[in-house]
Design a protein around this motif. Structure first.
Motif, PDB file in Angstrom:
ATOM      1  N   ASN A   1      27.961  38.083  31.394  1.00  0.00           N
ATOM      2  CA  ASN A   1      27.936  37.143  32.507  1.00  0.00           C
ATOM      3  C   ASN A   1      26.774  36.185  32.360  1.00  0.00           C
ATOM      4  O   ASN A   1      25.672  36.585  31.983  1.00  0.00           O
TER       5      ASN A   1
ATOM      6  N   GLN B   1      24.661  33.986  34.730  1.00  0.00           N
ATOM      7  CA  GLN B   1      24.408  33.804  36.163  1.00  0.00           C
ATOM      8  C   GLN B   1      24.140  32.322  36.451  1.00  0.00           C
ATOM      9  O   GLN B   1      23.804  31.560  35.545  1.00  0.00           O
TER      10      GLN B   1
ATOM     11  N   ALA C   1      33.249  32.943  37.451  1.00  0.00           N
ATOM     12  CA  ALA C   1      33.480  34.181  38.199  1.00  0.00           C
ATOM     13  C   ALA C   1      33.604  33.848  39.681  1.00  0.00           C
ATOM     14  O   ALA C   1      32.905  32.971  40.188  1.00  0.00           O
TER      15      ALA C   1
ATOM     16  N   TRP D   1      32.402  39.612  43.038  1.00  0.00           N
ATOM     17  CA  TRP D   1      31.783  40.826  42.495  1.00  0.00           C
ATOM     18  C   TRP D   1      32.106  41.933  43.486  1.00  0.00           C
ATOM     19  O   TRP D   1      31.846  41.770  44.690  1.00  0.00           O
TER      20      TRP D   1
ATOM     21  N   GLN E   1      28.850  30.811  38.241  1.00  0.00           N
ATOM     22  CA  GLN E   1      28.537  31.942  37.357  1.00  0.00           C
ATOM     23  C   GLN E   1      29.691  31.984  36.370  1.00  0.00           C
ATOM     24  O   GLN E   1      30.845  31.798  36.758  1.00  0.00           O
TER      25      GLN E   1
ATOM     26  N   ALA F   1      31.817  34.176  33.401  1.00  0.00           N
ATOM     27  CA  ALA F   1      32.078  35.397  32.641  1.00  0.00           C
ATOM     28  C   ALA F   1      32.599  34.927  31.296  1.00  0.00           C
ATOM     29  O   ALA F   1      33.631  34.256  31.232  1.00  0.00           O
TER      30      ALA F   1
ATOM     31  N   SER G   1      23.938  42.590  34.836  1.00  0.00           N
ATOM     32  CA  SER G   1      24.643  41.500  34.134  1.00  0.00           C
ATOM     33  C   SER G   1      23.715  40.315  33.927  1.00  0.00           C
ATOM     34  O   SER G   1      24.081  39.174  34.176  1.00  0.00           O
TER      35      SER G   1
END
Ligand code: FAD
Length: 437
Positions: free
Chosen positions: A46, A48, A72, A75, A100, A102, A318
């Motif tokens: 990931n 951020q 993303a 969560w 964010q 992934a 992550s």
């Protein structure tokens, strides 16, 4: 040799982000990378919002990130009865100014490499060149000791040396010769990717199970427009007795799914079939969850550590890849302020070593997955309504504490000035300059 050249040991995410940053601020650099050819290795990581902001500032576009991953959206932690423990929106949906992402670690790594070659030149990264140590010279410069794939050894002189050579760093080993061996807390992760239908929001990170026995999965590609299938990254994890230490050879071993699927055979719900997800994987890897005890400094005169070499940590937050990118940018900002000099390394070390060392220990305590510990402790992992086990405010406060510690608290990040102001340069060095070994 250019007198203010920076030598970078390691061409992973941290090393390449450093090279791009140095080039942006007009500092020549060269990267020595141990492997003979770079391949798109690894599975999901990931990025951020704090790291995506830096990538945008480096001129890496949203379209390019969409080639190697996807934004993303959520969560979530889910109990073994399928009930939600906690969920929160992520990235733009949460209100961050930056998404964010992934991503597939290997594809993202290749993207960074492509940018380095395009901007700095084909000789910017010397492959098959392992940095075995360094020598601080009388004139204040530093020489990296390099062992090449053909067995030849050379020295490369620079003003500074950045050790971005990962968890098994040779630069760190010389800087901290008494450091203890790698630390393993008992958790083993089996990782893989499988093409499948994304669930929930279509781009949700889902942590399922208990603290000592869990499955994490999230898509790392946009769905194929024809099949609707996306590449799903999964991590199956079991915590075992670590009294005898890690006995397997190596830290990232290809494994057959037969070796671990029995831990998850019964994990079937109407919304998810974990054994099928694992069985359909292209390949799987075993790696213990490891980190290193923090050290008191990442600097030795003209030498500095960053990324995993400085702060290898459990992936529970992550943020290992993100922090390597932040390190590169904070180091760049310090070089803009103090010049290509040890004072810049001291400023970087002073700013990050203390708080990030705390984060290593926080991730050891399960990071944001600590909520699973609380559920285990309070009700043995079985509940009907999570509000009866952990009230909503307690859950929200717990997660806010983690975000603040990891540097991606939303309000602070949204209001923060750029780490490196647009157009900032170290005086008098042309951006196109780069030195060869
Ligand atoms: C092959 C690989 C696969 C990975 N897969 C995953 C994954 O699937 N999921 C995940 O969360 N994290 C993964 N990671 C770790 C993750 O990339 C890092 O935690 C994070 O990106 C920090 O990056 P880094 O650049 O500091 O370290 P790394 O990504 O480890 O990069 C270090 C680089 O330095 C090179 N190197 C090592 N020693 C020397 C030396 N002495 N001289 C010169 N070069 C050296 C290595 O070959 C590597 O390219 C992987 C790392 C690697 C190397």
């Amino acid at each position: 040799m250019t007198s203010n050249r920076v030598i970078i040991a390691g061409g992973g995410i941290g090393g390449l982000a450093t090279a791009l940053t140095l080039h942006q601020i007009g500092v020549p650099c060269i990267v020595f990378e141990a492997v003979r050819d770079l391949r798109p290795l690894g599975v999901g990581i990931n990025l951020q919002p704090n790291a995506v902001r830096e990538l945008y500032d480096l001129g890496i576009t949203r379209a390019e990130l969409d080639r190697v991953g996807l934004p993303a959206k959520e969560w979530a932690l889910v109990g073994l009865n399928g009930n939600d423990i906690y969920s929160e929106p992520r990235g733009l949906l949460a209100g961050y100014k930056w998404p964010q992402y992934a991503v597939h670690r290997g594809l993202f790594h290749m993207l960074l490499h492509e940018k380095v070659v395009e901007r700095i030149g084909p000789d910017a990264v010397k492959l098959g060149s392992k940095v075995t140590g360094y020598r601080k010279n009388g004139d204040g410069s530093v020489s990296a000791l390099v062992e090449h794939a053909d067995g030849a050894t050379t020295e490369a002189k620079g003003a500074l040396l950045v050790g971005a050579d990962g968890i098994h760093s040779s630069v760190r080993a010389q800087m901290h010769p008494a450091q203890p061996p790698i630390h393993w807390g008992g958790a083993v992760m089996w990782r893989g990717t499988t093409w499948g239908k994304p669930i929930r929001s279509g781009s949700s990170f889902v942590g399922l199970g208990t603290h000592r026995h869990r499955m994490v999965f999230y898509p790392i590609s946009h769905p194929d427009p024809h099949t609707g299938l996306a590449m799903i990254n999964w991590i199956a994890e079991v915590t075992m007795d670590n009294a005898d230490g890690w006995k397997q050879s190596g830290w990232f071993r290809p494994v057959s799914t037969h070796e671990f699927i029995h831990h998850f055979e019964s994990w079937i719900w109407d919304w998810l079939d974990v054994p099928a997800l694992i069985r359909k994987a292209d390949s799987a890897f075993e790696n213990p969850m490891i980190d290193r005890d923090p050290v008191t400094t990442w600097r030795d005169g003209p030498v500095v550590l960053l990324g995993d070499a400085a702060h290898a940590m459990y992936p529970t937050g992550s943020n290992g890849g993100s922090q390597a990118i932040i390190d590169a940018r904070v180091l760049g900002a310090a070089i803009v302020e103090h010049g290509v000099a040890p004072q810049a390394l001291a400023a970087f070390d002073g700013k990050l070593c203390g708080p990030i060392s705390q984060l290593i220990l926080r991730n050891r305590g399960a990071g944001p997955f600590g909520l699973l510990n609380m559920v285990d402790e309070r009700c043995g992992g079985t509940f009907d309504n999570i509000d009866d086990v952990i009230p909503p405010k307690e859950r929200a406060d717990f997660m806010a504490g983690y975000r603040a510690a990891a540097g991606f608290a939303m309000d602070t990040l949204n209001k923060a000035p750029q780490t490196i102001a647009a157009g900032a340069r170290v005086g008098g060095v042309a951006a196109s300059q780069h030195a060869s070994a």
